[in-house]
Design an enzyme around this catalytic site. Structure first.
Site, PDB file in Angstrom:
ATOM      1  N   HIS A  72     -17.042  14.478  68.488  1.00  0.00           N
ATOM      2  CA  HIS A  72     -17.571  15.089  69.709  1.00  0.00           C
ATOM      3  C   HIS A  72     -18.003  13.996  70.673  1.00  0.00           C
ATOM      4  CE1 HIS A  72     -18.415  19.490  68.571  1.00  0.00           C
ATOM      5  NE2 HIS A  72     -17.529  18.999  67.726  1.00  0.00           N
ATOM      6  N   TYR A 196     -27.354  23.084  72.902  1.00  0.00           N
ATOM      7  CA  TYR A 196     -28.797  23.122  72.652  1.00  0.00           C
ATOM      8  C   TYR A 196     -29.391  23.969  73.767  1.00  0.00           C
ATOM      9  CZ  TYR A 196     -28.566  19.266  69.250  1.00  0.00           C
ATOM     10  OH  TYR A 196     -28.310  18.487  68.145  1.00  0.00           O
ATOM     11  N   PRO A 288     -35.365  18.736  62.852  1.00  0.00           N
ATOM     12  CA  PRO A 288     -33.907  18.544  62.915  1.00  0.00           C
ATOM     13  C   PRO A 288     -33.298  18.493  64.320  1.00  0.00           C
ATOM     14  CG  PRO A 288     -34.423  20.762  62.184  1.00  0.00           C
ATOM     15  CD  PRO A 288     -35.719  20.042  62.258  1.00  0.00           C
ATOM     16  N   LYS A 292     -31.235  13.728  63.021  1.00  0.00           N
ATOM     17  CA  LYS A 292     -31.415  12.350  62.558  1.00  0.00           C
ATOM     18  C   LYS A 292     -31.634  12.181  61.050  1.00  0.00           C
ATOM     19  CE  LYS A 292     -30.799  10.026  66.190  1.00  0.00           C
ATOM     20  NZ  LYS A 292     -29.410  10.435  66.246  1.00  0.00           N
ATOM     21  N   TYR A 380     -28.949   9.862  70.546  1.00  0.00           N
ATOM     22  CA  TYR A 380     -28.239  10.917  69.822  1.00  0.00           C
ATOM     23  C   TYR A 380     -27.061  10.350  69.027  1.00  0.00           C
ATOM     24  CZ  TYR A 380     -26.591  15.620  68.828  1.00  0.00           C
ATOM     25  OH  TYR A 380     -26.215  16.770  68.184  1.00  0.00           O
TER      26      TYR A 380
HETATM   27  P1  FAD Z   1     -31.996  14.976  49.809  1.00  0.00           P
HETATM   28  O1  FAD Z   1     -30.727  15.404  50.442  1.00  0.00           O
HETATM   29  O2  FAD Z   1     -33.137  15.914  49.822  1.00  0.00           O
HETATM   30  O3  FAD Z   1     -31.647  14.579  48.311  1.00  0.00           O
HETATM   31  C1  FAD Z   1     -32.628  14.383  47.342  1.00  0.00           C
HETATM   32  C2  FAD Z   1     -32.066  14.750  45.978  1.00  0.00           C
HETATM   33  O4  FAD Z   1     -33.038  14.480  44.984  1.00  0.00           O
HETATM   34  C3  FAD Z   1     -31.705  16.201  45.867  1.00  0.00           C
HETATM   35  O5  FAD Z   1     -30.407  16.358  45.360  1.00  0.00           O
HETATM   36  C4  FAD Z   1     -32.766  16.757  44.919  1.00  0.00           C
HETATM   37  O6  FAD Z   1     -32.272  17.845  44.149  1.00  0.00           O
HETATM   38  C5  FAD Z   1     -33.067  15.541  44.077  1.00  0.00           C
HETATM   39  N1  FAD Z   1     -34.383  15.589  43.448  1.00  0.00           N
HETATM   40  C6  FAD Z   1     -35.547  16.085  43.926  1.00  0.00           C
HETATM   41  N2  FAD Z   1     -36.538  15.949  43.045  1.00  0.00           N
HETATM   42  C7  FAD Z   1     -36.007  15.335  41.969  1.00  0.00           C
HETATM   43  C8  FAD Z   1     -36.527  14.933  40.729  1.00  0.00           C
HETATM   44  N3  FAD Z   1     -37.808  15.145  40.415  1.00  0.00           N
HETATM   45  N4  FAD Z   1     -35.715  14.348  39.842  1.00  0.00           N
HETATM   46  C9  FAD Z   1     -34.399  14.128  40.133  1.00  0.00           C
HETATM   47  N5  FAD Z   1     -33.836  14.506  41.302  1.00  0.00           N
HETATM   48  C10 FAD Z   1     -34.633  15.109  42.211  1.00  0.00           C
HETATM   49  N6  FAD Z   1     -31.093  17.293  58.979  1.00  0.00           N
HETATM   50  C11 FAD Z   1     -30.403  17.425  60.096  1.00  0.00           C
HETATM   51  O7  FAD Z   1     -30.135  16.399  60.728  1.00  0.00           O
HETATM   52  N7  FAD Z   1     -29.988  18.673  60.514  1.00  0.00           N
HETATM   53  C12 FAD Z   1     -30.254  19.823  59.803  1.00  0.00           C
HETATM   54  O8  FAD Z   1     -29.862  20.915  60.178  1.00  0.00           O
HETATM   55  C13 FAD Z   1     -31.001  19.713  58.624  1.00  0.00           C
HETATM   56  N8  FAD Z   1     -31.301  20.809  57.886  1.00  0.00           N
HETATM   57  C14 FAD Z   1     -32.062  20.658  56.740  1.00  0.00           C
HETATM   58  C15 FAD Z   1     -32.413  21.790  55.977  1.00  0.00           C
HETATM   59  C16 FAD Z   1     -33.218  21.649  54.842  1.00  0.00           C
HETATM   60  C17 FAD Z   1     -33.603  22.888  54.027  1.00  0.00           C
HETATM   61  C18 FAD Z   1     -33.682  20.370  54.460  1.00  0.00           C
HETATM   62  C19 FAD Z   1     -34.566  20.198  53.220  1.00  0.00           C
HETATM   63  C20 FAD Z   1     -33.279  19.251  55.216  1.00  0.00           C
HETATM   64  C21 FAD Z   1     -32.484  19.384  56.364  1.00  0.00           C
HETATM   65  N9  FAD Z   1     -32.108  18.264  57.132  1.00  0.00           N
HETATM   66  C22 FAD Z   1     -31.399  18.404  58.249  1.00  0.00           C
HETATM   67  C23 FAD Z   1     -32.437  16.921  56.766  1.00  0.00           C
HETATM   68  C24 FAD Z   1     -31.310  16.238  55.985  1.00  0.00           C
HETATM   69  O9  FAD Z   1     -30.566  17.202  55.284  1.00  0.00           O
HETATM   70  C25 FAD Z   1     -31.973  15.233  55.089  1.00  0.00           C
HETATM   71  O10 FAD Z   1     -32.559  14.250  55.929  1.00  0.00           O
HETATM   72  C26 FAD Z   1     -31.037  14.562  54.090  1.00  0.00           C
HETATM   73  O11 FAD Z   1     -30.644  15.499  53.113  1.00  0.00           O
HETATM   74  C27 FAD Z   1     -31.732  13.369  53.439  1.00  0.00           C
HETATM   75  O12 FAD Z   1     -30.996  12.926  52.337  1.00  0.00           O
HETATM   76  P2  FAD Z   1     -31.721  12.386  51.048  1.00  0.00           P
HETATM   77  O13 FAD Z   1     -30.630  11.972  50.137  1.00  0.00           O
HETATM   78  O14 FAD Z   1     -32.761  11.433  51.456  1.00  0.00           O
HETATM   79  O15 FAD Z   1     -32.523  13.621  50.454  1.00  0.00           O
HETATM   80  C1  DHB Z   2     -26.643  20.539  63.235  1.00  0.00           C
HETATM   81  C2  DHB Z   2     -27.916  20.302  62.777  1.00  0.00           C
HETATM   82  C3  DHB Z   2     -28.840  19.725  63.625  1.00  0.00           C
HETATM   83  O1  DHB Z   2     -30.080  19.495  63.183  1.00  0.00           O
HETATM   84  C4  DHB Z   2     -28.513  19.399  64.924  1.00  0.00           C
HETATM   85  O2  DHB Z   2     -29.438  18.857  65.722  1.00  0.00           O
HETATM   86  C5  DHB Z   2     -27.238  19.627  65.367  1.00  0.00           C
HETATM   87  C6  DHB Z   2     -26.294  20.207  64.514  1.00  0.00           C
HETATM   88  C7  DHB Z   2     -25.646  21.156  62.318  1.00  0.00           C
HETATM   89  O3  DHB Z   2     -26.035  21.507  61.197  1.00  0.00           O
HETATM   90  O4  DHB Z   2     -24.500  21.307  62.704  1.00  0.00           O
END
Ligand code: FAD
Ligand code: DHB
Length: 389
Positions: A72, A196, A288, A292, A380
């Site tokens: 995009h 947005y 979100p 980021k 962004y």
């Molecule tokens: P995570 O993806 O959370 O991975 C952590 C992993 O550790 C998971 O698989 C979990 O199961 C595992 N874990 C947890 N506890 C334990 C334990 N005790 N022992 C072993 N394993 C464990 N960001 C956006 O930019 N846009 C969005 O729309 C957006 N939507 C989101 C919706 C939700 C519900 C959440 C929670 C986050 C969202 N985010 C979004 C943020 C983005 O998804 C996260 O920043 C990203 O997943 C970070 O990656 P990570 O690997 O640090 O953590």
């Molecule tokens: C999406 C999630 C976001 O948090 C955002 O700012 C834009 C797009 C997505 O899930 O596509």
């Protein structure tokens, strides 16, 4: 059992770290609480910064993303009855975002790790971290994993951050008085680019995953419950908030996934203690709106990989010692951008008419001034990975 790096969590941070370390000849074991099926289906983010795309491609795990991801070159800000495009190609030439679901990144990483013979344990129970100051080890399900260092990549609700003794971490937090209701729907996107939308009824976001799958988010009250949001209510609200410009009609379809995400900014400093290093959501989360969260996790892991490579290759601890400082500059830039986008586009109940006018005036400025629009665009698409290092 012994490994060089014990990685807690098989989200994007843990899996990418395991893969990047493997490319440097460093061994790791990944311990994940959930099943493989669960982590591969968990629908979350979708916007990959240029630096994230480049990282995945350089690491050899970007092939499907390049084929199926959607590049995009702009986004639309919609408010006051008009749409305003923020043109990346003009404001930040050569930089763009790619829309590709987080769970697809996770699938690609798991496939690459398993193909290389990685040790990823799914559905591990009772993970506990021990002796972080000197000889760290992890216990889980009756087993013990000895490591040189531990990477806490277990997200916001994991066990790694709480394993740091009380009083060590400084925590900075902001809770927002609303949440996002997110859905995936089997329907072609109604727009080529992300929208947005700021309305008096609250924020809405139109995103997508493929030519046949759309993703939407609605600002809802912090205590909203899914059972109060039947399909018809979700579509009606999306229509009201998105069908605000002449000629735009929202296509609807079967909703295949739904969830409510609270909105919070959170940073724990420093992102390390002894031989434990936190990466991604384990150390910080953002609302979100700026897309980021996932990108920050990737940026942390890149910094940590370089630091661990220096440590295992020549025993140097300099980069490891500076890990948190190196990450936090970017983390705080993303905190600010996410807060800024959130306050620019959401409705705050406590806002009086004066505050609402200020918000609209700011939106007018961002969409009419090239300097202001460039600020939005460069944040962004993501600042270069070397910023602040
Ligand atoms: P995570 O993806 O959370 O991975 C952590 C992993 O550790 C998971 O698989 C979990 O199961 C595992 N874990 C947890 N506890 C334990 C334990 N005790 N022992 C072993 N394993 C464990 N960001 C956006 O930019 N846009 C969005 O729309 C957006 N939507 C989101 C919706 C939700 C519900 C959440 C929670 C986050 C969202 N985010 C979004 C943020 C983005 O998804 C996260 O920043 C990203 O997943 C970070 O990656 P990570 O690997 O640090 O953590
Ligand atoms: C999406 C999630 C976001 O948090 C955002 O700012 C834009 C797009 C997505 O899930 O596509």
């Amino acid at each position: 059992m012994r490994t060089q790096v014990g990685i807690i969590g098989a989200g994007p941070a843990g899996l990418l770290l395991s893969h990047l370390l493997h490319l440097r000849g460093i061994s790791s074991v990944v311990l994940e609480k959930r099943s493989r099926d669960y982590v591969e289906r968990r629908v979350r983010a979708g916007v990959l910064e240029q630096g994230t795309v480049d990282t995945l491609v350089e690491a050899g795990v970007g092939e499907r993303m390049l084929r199926e991801g959607l590049p995009h070159h702009g986004i639309e800000l919609r408010y006051g009855g008009a749409g305003h495009r923020i043109p990346f190609e003009k404001l930040v030439p050569g930089r763009a975002i790619t829309v590709y679901g987080q769970q697809e990144v996770v699938k690609d990483l798991i496939a690459a790790r398993l193909a290389a013979g990685a040790d990823i344990r799914f559905e591990v129970e009772d993970v506990e971290l021990h002796d972080l100051e000197s000889q760290p080890y992890v216990t889980f399900g009756g087993e013990r994993l000895d490591c040189d260092v531990i990477a806490g990549c277990d997200g916001f609700h994991g066990v790694s951050r709480p394993a740091i003794p009380e009083g060590v971490l400084s925590v900075f937090e902001r809770d927002y008085p609303f949440a996002w209701l997110g859905i995936l729907a089997r329907v072609a996107p109604s727009s080529e680019e992300l929208i947005y939308a700021r309305t008096e009824r609250g924020f809405a976001l139109h995103s997508m995953r493929s030519p046949t799958v759309s993703r939407f988010y609605l600002q809802v009250p912090a205590d909203a419950r899914l059972e109060d949001w039947p399909d018809e209510r979700i579509w009606a609200e999306l229509r009201t908030r998105l069908e605000t410009v002449p000629g735009f009609t929202l296509s609807t379809g079967e909703i295949t996934e739904r969830g409510i995400t609270p909105m919070r900014g959170f940073v724990a400093e420093p992102m390390q203690y002894g031989r434990l290093y936190l990466a991604g959501d384990a150390a910080h989360i953002v609302p979100p709106t700026g897309a980021k969260g996932l990108n920050l996790a990737v940026a942390d892991v890149r910094v940590l990989t370089e630091a661990l490579a220096a440590y295992f290759e020549n025993g140097s601890t300099e980069l490891l010692d500076g890990y948190s400082d190196a990450c936090l500059k970017r983390v705080w830039r993303a905190q600010h951008f996410s807060w800024w986008m959130t306050t620019l586009l959401h409705t705050f109940e406590e806002d009086d008419p004066y505050a609402r006018r200020l918000q609209l005036s700011y939106l007018d400025y961002v969409t009419s001034s090239e300097a202001a629009a460039t600020t939005l665009a460069e944040n962004y698409v993501g600042l270069p990975f070397d910023v602040g290092r």
